[in-house]
Motif scaffolding. Structure first.
Motif, mmCIF file in Angstrom:
data_model
loop_
_atom_site.group_PDB
_atom_site.id
_atom_site.type_symbol
_atom_site.label_atom_id
_atom_site.label_comp_id
_atom_site.label_asym_id
_atom_site.label_seq_id
_atom_site.Cartn_x
_atom_site.Cartn_y
_atom_site.Cartn_z
ATOM 1 N N GLN A 186 -6.588 46.136 43.948
ATOM 2 C CA GLN A 186 -5.845 47.326 43.526
ATOM 3 C C GLN A 186 -6.072 48.473 44.504
ATOM 4 O OE1 GLN A 186 -3.527 47.271 41.027
ATOM 5 N NE2 GLN A 186 -4.063 45.112 41.216
ATOM 6 N N GLN A 187 -7.207 48.443 45.183
ATOM 7 C CA GLN A 187 -7.508 49.482 46.171
ATOM 8 C C GLN A 187 -8.457 48.886 47.216
ATOM 9 O OE1 GLN A 187 -9.205 53.077 44.575
ATOM 10 N NE2 GLN A 187 -8.307 54.267 46.221
ATOM 11 N N ILE A 188 -7.856 48.133 48.162
ATOM 12 C CA ILE A 188 -8.706 47.511 49.177
ATOM 13 C C ILE A 188 -9.294 48.591 50.078
ATOM 14 C CG2 ILE A 188 -7.420 45.334 49.075
ATOM 15 C CD1 ILE A 188 -6.235 46.011 51.794
ATOM 16 N N TRP A 189 -10.371 48.248 50.726
ATOM 17 C CA TRP A 189 -11.066 49.202 51.581
ATOM 18 C C TRP A 189 -10.130 49.679 52.700
ATOM 19 C CZ3 TRP A 189 -15.858 45.630 52.534
ATOM 20 C CH2 TRP A 189 -16.518 45.412 51.320
ATOM 21 N N PRO A 190 -10.195 50.942 53.061
ATOM 22 C CA PRO A 190 -9.295 51.470 54.109
ATOM 23 C C PRO A 190 -9.477 50.778 55.460
ATOM 24 C CG PRO A 190 -10.874 53.144 53.380
ATOM 25 C CD PRO A 190 -11.041 51.968 52.482
ATOM 26 N N GLU A 191 -10.676 50.319 55.753
ATOM 27 C CA GLU A 191 -10.908 49.612 57.023
ATOM 28 C C GLU A 191 -10.156 48.283 57.056
ATOM 29 O OE1 GLU A 191 -14.680 51.925 55.947
ATOM 30 O OE2 GLU A 191 -13.309 50.582 54.900
ATOM 31 N N ILE A 192 -9.978 47.678 55.886
ATOM 32 C CA ILE A 192 -9.261 46.405 55.809
ATOM 33 C C ILE A 192 -7.773 46.659 56.024
ATOM 34 C CG2 ILE A 192 -8.765 44.404 54.359
ATOM 35 C CD1 ILE A 192 -11.775 44.829 55.370
ATOM 36 N N THR A 193 -7.252 47.677 55.354
ATOM 37 C CA THR A 193 -5.844 48.047 55.561
ATOM 38 C C THR A 193 -5.586 48.340 57.035
ATOM 39 O OG1 THR A 193 -5.744 48.977 53.335
ATOM 40 C CG2 THR A 193 -4.024 49.633 54.862
ATOM 41 N N ALA A 194 -6.483 49.101 57.653
ATOM 42 C CA ALA A 194 -6.316 49.451 59.067
ATOM 43 C C ALA A 194 -6.321 48.210 59.946
ATOM 44 C CB ALA A 194 -7.420 50.422 59.495
ATOM 45 N N SER A 195 -7.240 47.271 59.690
ATOM 46 C CA SER A 195 -7.311 46.067 60.530
ATOM 47 C C SER A 195 -6.057 45.218 60.376
ATOM 48 C CB SER A 195 -8.565 45.249 60.215
ATOM 49 O OG SER A 195 -8.444 44.565 58.985
ATOM 50 N N ILE A 196 -5.510 45.180 59.179
ATOM 51 C CA ILE A 196 -4.278 44.418 58.936
ATOM 52 C C ILE A 196 -3.128 45.023 59.736
ATOM 53 C CG2 ILE A 196 -2.538 43.917 57.164
ATOM 54 C CD1 ILE A 196 -4.939 43.611 55.173
ATOM 55 N N ARG A 197 -2.959 46.334 59.611
ATOM 56 C CA ARG A 197 -1.855 47.008 60.309
ATOM 57 C C ARG A 197 -2.014 46.941 61.831
ATOM 58 N NH1 ARG A 197 1.057 49.759 56.323
ATOM 59 N NH2 ARG A 197 -0.148 50.277 54.475
ATOM 60 N N GLU A 198 -3.246 47.148 62.307
ATOM 61 C CA GLU A 198 -3.505 47.123 63.756
ATOM 62 C C GLU A 198 -3.201 45.765 64.373
ATOM 63 O OE1 GLU A 198 -7.553 48.467 63.999
ATOM 64 O OE2 GLU A 198 -7.000 50.509 63.407
ATOM 65 N N ALA A 199 -3.284 44.699 63.580
ATOM 66 C CA ALA A 199 -3.006 43.350 64.084
ATOM 67 C C ALA A 199 -1.515 43.078 64.226
ATOM 68 C CB ALA A 199 -3.632 42.318 63.154
ATOM 69 N N GLY A 200 -0.678 43.986 63.712
ATOM 70 C CA GLY A 200 0.758 43.763 63.777
ATOM 71 C C GLY A 200 1.341 43.184 62.505
ATOM 72 N N ILE A 201 0.591 43.248 61.430
ATOM 73 C CA ILE A 201 1.098 42.794 60.131
ATOM 74 C C ILE A 201 1.799 43.982 59.494
ATOM 75 C CG2 ILE A 201 0.467 41.908 57.865
ATOM 76 C CD1 ILE A 201 -2.020 40.621 59.338
ATOM 77 N N THR A 202 3.090 43.821 59.225
ATOM 78 C CA THR A 202 3.894 44.934 58.735
ATOM 79 C C THR A 202 4.043 44.937 57.216
ATOM 80 O OG1 THR A 202 5.925 43.662 59.072
ATOM 81 C CG2 THR A 202 5.192 45.067 60.897
ATOM 82 N N ALA A 203 3.849 43.803 56.585
ATOM 83 C CA ALA A 203 3.919 43.712 55.126
ATOM 84 C C ALA A 203 3.078 42.534 54.677
ATOM 85 C CB ALA A 203 5.362 43.537 54.657
#
Length: 112
Positions: free
Chosen positions: A25-42
């Motif tokens: 429901q609220q993943i850690w912000p570092e995880i969100t950042a790593s996902i986006r930085e890898a090129g995952i858009t959704a």
């Protein structure tokens, strides 16, 4: 854009499943950042019983190898993955240490 689908199981314990969903429901912000930085858009995760399915959209140049290398060097991602292993269990066909298994697309309405 590329789309990938994966599957993994959760341990079949109702309390653990509730905890797992609470973490998501609220993943850690570092995880969100790593996902986006890898090129995952959704990314979306769905559950039925203890089976999970993840749908992941990426940029065209997305690389599993680059994502794995970045994750290996990110202590917060490693901490998250160790935590999630408390809830997840590998599919019977998984290789040792393998979690999310890439699914094969067998139908696409847009190509019919």
């Amino acid at each position: 854009m590329k789309r990938f689908c994966f599957a993994v199981d959760l341990k079949n314990d109702p309390e653990l499943i509730v905890e797992y969903e609470q973490y998501h429901q609220q993943i850690w912000p570092e995880i969100t950042a790593s996902i986006r930085e890898a090129g995952i858009t959704a990314m979306e995760i769905y559950r039925i019983e203890n089976r999970l399915m993840m749908i992941m959209d990426t940029i065209d140049s997305f690389s599993f190898e680059a994502k794995a290398a970045a994750d290996a060097g990110n202590e917060k991602v490693q901490e998250w993955e160790r935590l999630m292993w408390n809830y997840q269990q590998a599919l019977p066909l998984a290789k040792p240490g393998e979690k999310w298994i890439l699914m094969n697309k067998i139908f696409d309405l847009n190509t019919q």
